[in-house]
Scaffold this motif. Structure first.
Motif, mmCIF file in Angstrom:
data_model
loop_
_atom_site.group_PDB
_atom_site.id
_atom_site.type_symbol
_atom_site.label_atom_id
_atom_site.label_comp_id
_atom_site.label_asym_id
_atom_site.label_seq_id
_atom_site.Cartn_x
_atom_site.Cartn_y
_atom_site.Cartn_z
ATOM 1 N N GLY A 127 0.811 -1.236 -0.124
ATOM 2 C CA GLY A 127 0.077 -0.231 0.123
ATOM 3 C C GLY A 127 0.882 1.278 -0.001
ATOM 4 O O GLY A 127 0.300 2.507 0.067
ATOM 5 N N LEU A 128 2.343 1.292 -0.250
ATOM 6 C CA LEU A 128 3.119 2.296 -0.096
ATOM 7 C C LEU A 128 2.876 3.139 -1.502
ATOM 8 O O LEU A 128 2.898 2.512 -2.401
ATOM 9 N N ASP A 129 2.883 4.333 -1.217
ATOM 10 C CA ASP A 129 2.931 5.141 -2.512
ATOM 11 C C ASP A 129 4.357 5.898 -2.229
ATOM 12 O O ASP A 129 4.616 6.709 -1.697
ATOM 13 N N ALA A 130 5.119 5.803 -3.742
ATOM 14 C CA ALA A 130 6.532 6.414 -3.757
ATOM 15 C C ALA A 130 6.169 7.403 -5.029
ATOM 16 O O ALA A 130 5.975 7.121 -5.961
ATOM 17 N N ARG A 131 6.559 8.730 -4.770
ATOM 18 C CA ARG A 131 6.527 9.669 -5.690
ATOM 19 C C ARG A 131 7.888 10.448 -5.635
ATOM 20 O O ARG A 131 8.470 10.812 -4.824
ATOM 21 N N PHE A 132 8.372 10.627 -7.170
ATOM 22 C CA PHE A 132 9.657 11.460 -7.239
ATOM 23 C C PHE A 132 9.421 12.895 -7.287
ATOM 24 O O PHE A 132 8.422 13.096 -8.285
ATOM 25 N N ASP A 133 10.221 13.829 -6.954
ATOM 26 C CA ASP A 133 10.083 15.205 -7.352
ATOM 27 C C ASP A 133 11.306 15.972 -7.200
ATOM 28 O O ASP A 133 12.303 15.361 -6.601
ATOM 29 N N VAL A 184 6.654 -2.363 -4.730
ATOM 30 C CA VAL A 184 5.642 -2.111 -4.079
ATOM 31 C C VAL A 184 4.460 -2.729 -4.759
ATOM 32 O O VAL A 184 3.480 -3.652 -4.200
ATOM 33 N N ALA A 185 4.511 -2.870 -6.137
ATOM 34 C CA ALA A 185 3.561 -3.675 -6.927
ATOM 35 C C ALA A 185 3.711 -5.132 -6.743
ATOM 36 O O ALA A 185 2.526 -5.923 -6.492
ATOM 37 N N ASP A 186 4.907 -5.587 -6.677
ATOM 38 C CA ASP A 186 5.061 -7.178 -6.256
ATOM 39 C C ASP A 186 4.449 -7.494 -5.104
ATOM 40 O O ASP A 186 3.980 -8.501 -4.716
ATOM 41 N N GLU A 187 4.926 -6.599 -4.018
ATOM 42 C CA GLU A 187 4.214 -6.863 -2.611
ATOM 43 C C GLU A 187 2.929 -6.644 -2.555
ATOM 44 O O GLU A 187 2.272 -7.447 -1.887
ATOM 45 N N ASN A 188 2.199 -5.729 -3.274
ATOM 46 C CA ASN A 188 0.649 -5.845 -3.292
ATOM 47 C C ASN A 188 0.047 -7.104 -3.724
ATOM 48 O O ASN A 188 -0.614 -7.668 -3.244
ATOM 49 N N SER A 189 0.722 -7.793 -4.905
ATOM 50 C CA SER A 189 0.363 -8.828 -5.264
ATOM 51 C C SER A 189 0.625 -10.029 -4.579
ATOM 52 O O SER A 189 -0.249 -10.880 -4.359
ATOM 53 N N PHE A 190 1.827 -10.037 -3.918
ATOM 54 C CA PHE A 190 2.123 -11.113 -3.067
ATOM 55 C C PHE A 190 1.106 -11.123 -1.827
ATOM 56 O O PHE A 190 0.752 -12.039 -1.536
#
Length: 259
Positions: A127-133, A184-190
């Motif tokens: 569920g973590l959201d990571a964003r570059f700025d 994160v996408a892999d973890e959400n699927s896991f």
């Protein structure tokens, strides 16, 4: 080894051989060594050999059956242990494999470890959201966890000339942000698969605990081998012939020899 030492070894060996022969064929020197009693000695030796052979075969059969039971029990315990470990990993996968790091962030398979000043803590990837700025002096990765709390990891790219702090180029920070997002996408699927996998593993564990067929079959085989050995007519004949040979020697010499 010198000649004298060799002579001593030979003499000692011969002496031990004589003592052993006297022990095996008691009653006096003549009974143990004379050609007159060679037939009697051979009869006793043959009876002993036959009894030993039958007894050895029985012991080997029982040992093999016992080994099968031990192997079945070990396989049963190993299977339970593997399933229990699988369930433990599903319930608490831990940090997992280390995948990379940049600045204060270390990316693992299931968590992101942050070292900020003297504090170190983990952020769950699910569920973590990571964003570059990017900014005038720092690139940033903004991390928003499932509770809504935000952490900002700073990566300076412009520093005063005298400052020896590490500089980070934009591409490396962007690439690391993407790595976090993909993990994160892999973890959400896991995590989405865990409930089904956990239910499946728990069912397998319950079935494995009650499946003692291999052990029972091995235990029955061992009991059958022991029963067969006890009732083996060849063993009874060999034991009887040995007992007769021992008694014949006692009648001849007045001494009962060892088996």
């Amino acid at each position: 080894m010198s000649t004298a030492q060799l002579v001593v070894v030979v003499v000692v060996g011969l002496g031990l051989g004589v003592l052993w022969r006297r022990y095996r064929y008691p009653g006096g020197w003549a009974f143990a060594f004379s050609w007159k009693y060679e037939g009697d000695r051979n009869a006793l030796a043959n009876a002993r050999s036959k009894a030993r052979t039958v007894s050895r075969k029985a012991a080997e059969a029982e040992s093999a059956a016992q080994a099968e039971l031990t192997s079945a029990q070990a396989a049963y315990e190993r299977g339970l242990r593997q399933l229990e470990q699988q369930i433990a990993r599903l319930r608490n996968p831990g940090a997992g494999e280390r995948l990379g790091n940049l600045g204060e962030l270390v990316l693992f398979q299931h968590v992101l470890v942050v070292t900020s000043g003297s504090a170190t803590y983990s952020i769950e990837l699910a569920g973590l959201d990571a964003r570059f700025d990017t900014g005038r002096t720092n690139h940033s990765i903004y991390l928003t966890d499932v509770t809504g709390r935000v952490h900002r990891a700073k990566y300076p790219h412009i520093l005063p000339a005298a400052d020896d702090q590490q500089r980070f180029d934009e591409e490396s920070v962007r690439d690391f942000t993407v790595a976090i997002q993909n993990t994160v996408a892999d973890e959400n699927s896991f995590r989405a698969r865990i409930p089904h996998q956990l239910t499946q593993a728990e069912q397998q564990l319950e079935e494995a605990r009650t499946d003692t067929r291999a052990q029972e079959a091995a235990r029955k085989k061992l009991a059958a081998v022991r029963q067969r050995n006890r009732q083996d007519p060849n063993r009874k004949i060999a034991d009887s012939e040995l007992e007769d040979a021992l008694q014949d020697w006692k009648t001849l010499t007045g001494h009962l020899p060892p088996e």
